[in-house]
Design an enzyme around this catalytic site. Sequence first.
Site, mmCIF file in Angstrom:
data_model
loop_
_atom_site.group_PDB
_atom_site.id
_atom_site.type_symbol
_atom_site.label_atom_id
_atom_site.label_comp_id
_atom_site.label_asym_id
_atom_site.label_seq_id
_atom_site.Cartn_x
_atom_site.Cartn_y
_atom_site.Cartn_z
ATOM 1 N N SER A 1 0.835 -1.207 0.000
ATOM 2 C CA SER A 1 0.000 0.000 0.000
ATOM 3 C C SER A 1 0.869 1.255 0.000
ATOM 4 O O SER A 1 2.001 1.242 0.450
ATOM 5 C CB SER A 1 -0.914 0.021 1.226
ATOM 6 O OG SER A 1 -1.585 -1.205 1.369
HETATM 7 N N1 SAH Z 1 -0.225 -4.792 4.224
HETATM 8 C C1 SAH Z 1 0.410 -5.289 3.022
HETATM 9 C C2 SAH Z 1 -0.468 -5.043 1.831
HETATM 10 C C3 SAH Z 1 -0.533 -6.241 0.951
HETATM 11 S S1 SAH Z 1 -1.778 -6.221 -0.298
HETATM 12 C C4 SAH Z 1 1.819 -4.738 2.875
HETATM 13 O O1 SAH Z 1 2.233 -3.907 3.689
HETATM 14 O O2 SAH Z 1 2.510 -5.166 1.961
HETATM 15 C C5 SAH Z 1 -3.064 -7.159 0.467
HETATM 16 C C6 SAH Z 1 -2.775 -8.595 0.735
HETATM 17 O O3 SAH Z 1 -4.003 -9.185 1.187
HETATM 18 C C7 SAH Z 1 -2.344 -9.433 -0.463
HETATM 19 O O4 SAH Z 1 -1.088 -9.982 -0.204
HETATM 20 C C8 SAH Z 1 -3.422 -10.527 -0.572
HETATM 21 O O5 SAH Z 1 -2.912 -11.793 -0.940
HETATM 22 C C9 SAH Z 1 -3.966 -10.553 0.840
HETATM 23 N N2 SAH Z 1 -5.312 -11.133 1.004
HETATM 24 C C10 SAH Z 1 -6.401 -11.019 0.222
HETATM 25 N N3 SAH Z 1 -7.437 -11.743 0.731
HETATM 26 C C11 SAH Z 1 -6.959 -12.321 1.881
HETATM 27 C C12 SAH Z 1 -7.528 -13.184 2.853
HETATM 28 N N4 SAH Z 1 -8.784 -13.642 2.779
HETATM 29 N N5 SAH Z 1 -6.754 -13.572 3.886
HETATM 30 C C13 SAH Z 1 -5.471 -13.159 3.988
HETATM 31 N N6 SAH Z 1 -4.877 -12.349 3.108
HETATM 32 C C14 SAH Z 1 -5.609 -11.929 2.063
#
Ligand code: SAH
Length: 256
Positions: free
Chosen positions: A93
């Site tokens: 993000s």
């Molecule tokens: N906070 C992260 C943002 C990653 S993007 C950072 O700092 O990098 C969001 C993430 O949510 C992705 O990696 C995606 O695979 C994950 N995601 C989506 N649905 C999910 C679920 N049901 N359970 C766990 N992770 C999930």
Amino acid sequence: MKERPSFPARMPASVSAKIAKPSAALNLPQGLGMDSSAVRRRMVEKLMAQGLSDLLVQQAMGAVERHRFVDSGLANQAYEDTSLPIGLGQTISKPSVVARMIELLRKGVDGRLGRVLEIGTGCGYQAAVLSQLATEVYSIERLRGLHDKARENLRPLRLTTVHLLFGDGMLGFPAGAPYAAIIAAAGGEAIPQTWIDQLAIGGRLIAPVVGKTGPANLKTGTTKGQSLVVLDKTAQGVRQTVLEAVHFVPLKSGVA
Ligand code: SAH
């Protein structure tokens, strides 16, 4: 109006020392300059100009080395206010969104948050920022490749309060409940009831939600976009506030 679980404001020096390593010890990628802390300070100044006023969030954003969480080829963009690819079609993000969401989570809390649940570990960056502001961080990722990557990225920081979990975040993590705060980094059609159940009374949840009739969708006249939703849980029930338009990767169920 201080009803949420909170802890003394002071961070143990050991934690901040581990995160903010002396720049001399860093092997900085080209283009980042001699001292990445100066680059981060500029990033924080820009966030402050955009309205970030919470001192503890400013400190946390200034301490965590975002360039360590992206591929070395992208490291020179790590302190720009932009989301970046982290593999498997997912993104880290934007710093302004991370700061905004954590500032919203902390509103009305003096000092540290208690236990926090993060849905969507991704590369682990936001979990590291949260670790500066919460007593414990439980972070779930559904993609094995990213769960492993986050583990690798976080290992050198030795954050003993960050617990990385591989699984479907839609189910939350009941063993760590109740949480003072829950933060989702992926947007679904609705906030799963399990998250609300695992939130402490007096706790706050923040998540991007698709199709909420908030300012975002009133403007465009559609219900397809995501809006940031803040949910407060009180003894009387839950109260939801729909905020600005956001763009997160989709919340998906199951693991892969
Ligand atoms: N906070 C992260 C943002 C990653 S993007 C950072 O700092 O990098 C969001 C993430 O949510 C992705 O990696 C995606 O695979 C994950 N995601 C989506 N649905 C999910 C679920 N049901 N359970 C766990 N992770 C999930």
